[in-house]
Design an enzyme around this catalytic site. Structure first.
Site, PDB file in Angstrom:
ATOM      1  N   HIS A  59      98.941  40.959  75.077  1.00  0.00           N
ATOM      2  CA  HIS A  59      98.928  41.492  76.439  1.00  0.00           C
ATOM      3  C   HIS A  59      97.513  41.983  76.754  1.00  0.00           C
ATOM      4  CE1 HIS A  59     103.487  42.535  76.815  1.00  0.00           C
ATOM      5  NE2 HIS A  59     103.302  41.372  76.228  1.00  0.00           N
ATOM      6  N   GLU A  63      96.357  44.801  77.809  1.00  0.00           N
ATOM      7  CA  GLU A  63      96.027  46.121  77.272  1.00  0.00           C
ATOM      8  C   GLU A  63      95.688  46.054  75.787  1.00  0.00           C
ATOM      9  OE1 GLU A  63      99.628  46.839  80.104  1.00  0.00           O
ATOM     10  OE2 GLU A  63      98.808  45.200  78.905  1.00  0.00           O
ATOM     11  N   CYS A 102     104.024  47.906  79.379  1.00  0.00           N
ATOM     12  CA  CYS A 102     105.337  47.789  78.749  1.00  0.00           C
ATOM     13  C   CYS A 102     105.411  48.784  77.576  1.00  0.00           C
ATOM     14  CB  CYS A 102     105.531  46.358  78.247  1.00  0.00           C
ATOM     15  SG  CYS A 102     104.508  45.940  76.811  1.00  0.00           S
ATOM     16  N   CYS A 124     102.649  48.161  74.864  1.00  0.00           N
ATOM     17  CA  CYS A 124     101.303  48.532  75.300  1.00  0.00           C
ATOM     18  C   CYS A 124     101.168  50.038  75.491  1.00  0.00           C
ATOM     19  CB  CYS A 124     100.945  47.782  76.579  1.00  0.00           C
ATOM     20  SG  CYS A 124     100.797  46.001  76.303  1.00  0.00           S
TER      21      CYS A 124
END
Length: 163
Positions: free
Chosen positions: A54, A56, A83, A86
């Site tokens: 992801h 992040e 999420c 993250c």
């Protein structure tokens, strides 16, 4: 909202747009420390076949390698609410501040579904600012997923055994 937050989020949006051109979910992130960009990136899950790739996480990995420490402090700007994975990574990286653009109604772990980054039971909490460039952040995601739905309607997707 601080003007500087908007400027940094514009850079995160640039990363999100780059992700979209690579057929990745358009989420971009920028890590800033002492008003300087340390790292930036976007989702690369599809291209790397890595479920943890992801925006992040990618930016935290880059920033940690640059500063040679896993305790980052600083501010992470990301176009969509993180999420649970993250959000947990942000807590573990000891990020001081999170700034995000739009809510994540299906997996948001900052304010929407869960509140991981400011849960006092955890070993670290951070300041949260939401809604920076919210409309632009939401629109890039909405447009991306609308295009996918339109493409799926016109063709069938192979099953896992056919890939």
């Amino acid at each position: 909202m601080m003007i500087r937050d908007q400027q940094w989020m514009e850079l995160a949006l640039t990363q999100a747009r780059q992700a979209a051109t690579q057929d990745e979910v358009p989420v971009g992130a920028v890590f800033v420390f002492n008003d300087q960009i340390v790292a930036q990136g976007h989702n690369i899950r599809r291209s790397t076949c890595d479920p943890t790739a992801h925006a992040e996480v990618e930016v935290l990995r880059k920033a940690s390698a640059i500063v040679k420490d896993w305790r980052l402090g600083g501010t992470l700007y990301v176009t969509q609410e993180p999420c649970p994975m993250c959000a947990g990574a942000l807590v573990n990286a000891r990020v001081d501040r999170l700034v995000y653009g739009c809510a994540n109604p299906k997996a948001g772990a900052v304010t929407t579904l869960f509140r991981l980054v400011d849960d006092k039971r955890l070993n670290h909490c951070m300041e949260i600012t939401s809604g920076v460039c919210e409309e632009d952040c939401r629109n890039i995601l909405t447009n991306f997923f609308s295009a996918i739905r339109q493409n799926k309607a016109s063709q069938t997707t192979p099953t896992i055994m056919e890939r």
